[in-house]
Design an enzyme around this catalytic site. Structure first.
Site, PDB file in Angstrom:
ATOM      1  N   HIS A  97       0.992  -1.194   0.015  1.00  4.36           N
ATOM      2  CA  HIS A  97       0.025   0.011   0.000  1.00  4.36           C
ATOM      3  C   HIS A  97       0.826   1.229  -0.133  1.00  4.36           C
ATOM      4  O   HIS A  97       2.025   1.286   0.522  1.00  4.36           O
ATOM      5  CB  HIS A  97      -0.824  -0.122   1.240  1.00  4.36           C
ATOM      6  CG  HIS A  97      -1.968  -0.559   1.187  1.00  4.36           C
ATOM      7  ND1 HIS A  97      -2.700  -1.129   2.206  1.00  4.36           N
ATOM      8  CD2 HIS A  97      -3.089  -0.998   0.128  1.00  4.36           C
ATOM      9  CE1 HIS A  97      -3.902  -1.706   1.751  1.00  4.36           C
ATOM     10  NE2 HIS A  97      -4.070  -1.411   0.667  1.00  4.36           N
ATOM     11  N   CYS A 107      -2.490   2.889   9.346  1.00  5.16           N
ATOM     12  CA  CYS A 107      -3.501   1.924   8.953  1.00  5.16           C
ATOM     13  C   CYS A 107      -4.575   2.009   9.893  1.00  5.16           C
ATOM     14  O   CYS A 107      -5.875   1.597   9.453  1.00  5.16           O
ATOM     15  CB  CYS A 107      -2.831   0.408   9.026  1.00  5.16           C
ATOM     16  SG  CYS A 107      -1.758   0.240   7.625  1.00  5.16           S
TER      17      CYS A 107
END
Length: 261
Positions: free
Chosen positions: A160, A254
């Site tokens: 990511h 996150c």
């Protein structure tokens, strides 16, 4: 910002995850509470996204959507195990009265999108290569009315964007060059000549999975080298211990969806 109030290990095969290392659930919850308390101490308002049965990965709240100026581009997860999380995030944004744009293309929200309002008139940086499809970048640009710069991720350990690059303020970033293709590295060097450049060690310590309010940088306590470089660059590192969440493939960023009204 809206991290939820629970934790279990992320479902998917993940290069960060050590499946041989059991998660201490009690410690994981304590560490998540420590993250929330750190944000509150810094003066931020924290909204808690209520957990839902059967959706254990909601603790990684960054993946559920991406918002700019009160407009929300929804997530469409690559893996079906997380797909229902997008609806939970949509319901949350509905309570704020924000405009929600349903996606057609696979994308994982702020996992692969971030926004710098003062960089070149306002830029969305978007990652692709592992979880988010590059077609989602064009869809996000249409939804949000902001130019989107596509960056190709090439290191599977940085699956990511949010584990390879993060904004430090409204116009500058910190990033690990090795996470990106050669062309994307050239783009980043041109756009952000004054960026803080991280090392592989910083990235592997999950140091880049951080959040910053322009002065205070909340980051994983293991990333001591990056903390020193950030201090030298004029920022104030705020280390937090998230060892249990790291086992599931997530750290500070996150767990946080930033609300950009």
């Amino acid at each position: 910002m809206s991290p939820p109030e629970h934790f279990v290990v992320e479902y998917a095969i993940n290069p960060w995850m050590d499946t041989t290392a059991p998660v201490d659930t009690e410690l994981a919850v304590k560490q998540w509470e420590g993250l929330r308390e750190a944000l509150v101490r810094l003066g931020h308002e924290v909204h808690v996204l209520a957990p839902e049965i059967g959706l254990p990965d909601m603790v990684y709240a960054a993946n559920g959507a991406f918002s700019v100026d009160g407009v929300v581009y929804g997530a469409k997860f690559k893996y079906p195990q997380r797909s229902a999380e997008a609806d939970a995030h949509r319901r949350f944004y509905d309570t704020l009265g924000w405009r929600y744009v349903m996606p057609s293309e696979t994308n994982e929200g702020e996992g692969d999108f971030t926004y710098l309002p003062a960089a070149h008139g306002g830029l969305v940086l978007a990652g692709h290569g592992f979880r988010t499809e590059v077609a989602a970048h064009a869809e996000a640009q249409e939804a949000l009315g902001r130019p989107v710069v596509s960056l190709r991720l090439v290191d599977p350990r940085m699956y990511h964007l949010d584990v390879a690059l993060q904004p430090l303020d409204d116009a500058n970033v910190v990033y690990y060059p090795g996470a990106f293709s050669e062309s994307s590295r050239r783009v980043l060097a041109q756009l952000f000549p004054d960026a803080v450049v991280a090392t592989e060690e910083d990235a592997l310590a999950f140091g880049l999975n951080l959040v910053s309010d322009g002065r205070n940088v909340v980051l994983n306590s293991e990333a001591t080298g990056l903390a020193a470089r950030l201090r030298e660059a004029g920022y104030v590192p705020v280390p937090v211990e998230l060892s249990e969440l790291k086992k599931g493939g997530g750290s500070v960023k996150c767990c946080i969806a930033e609300l950009r009204a």
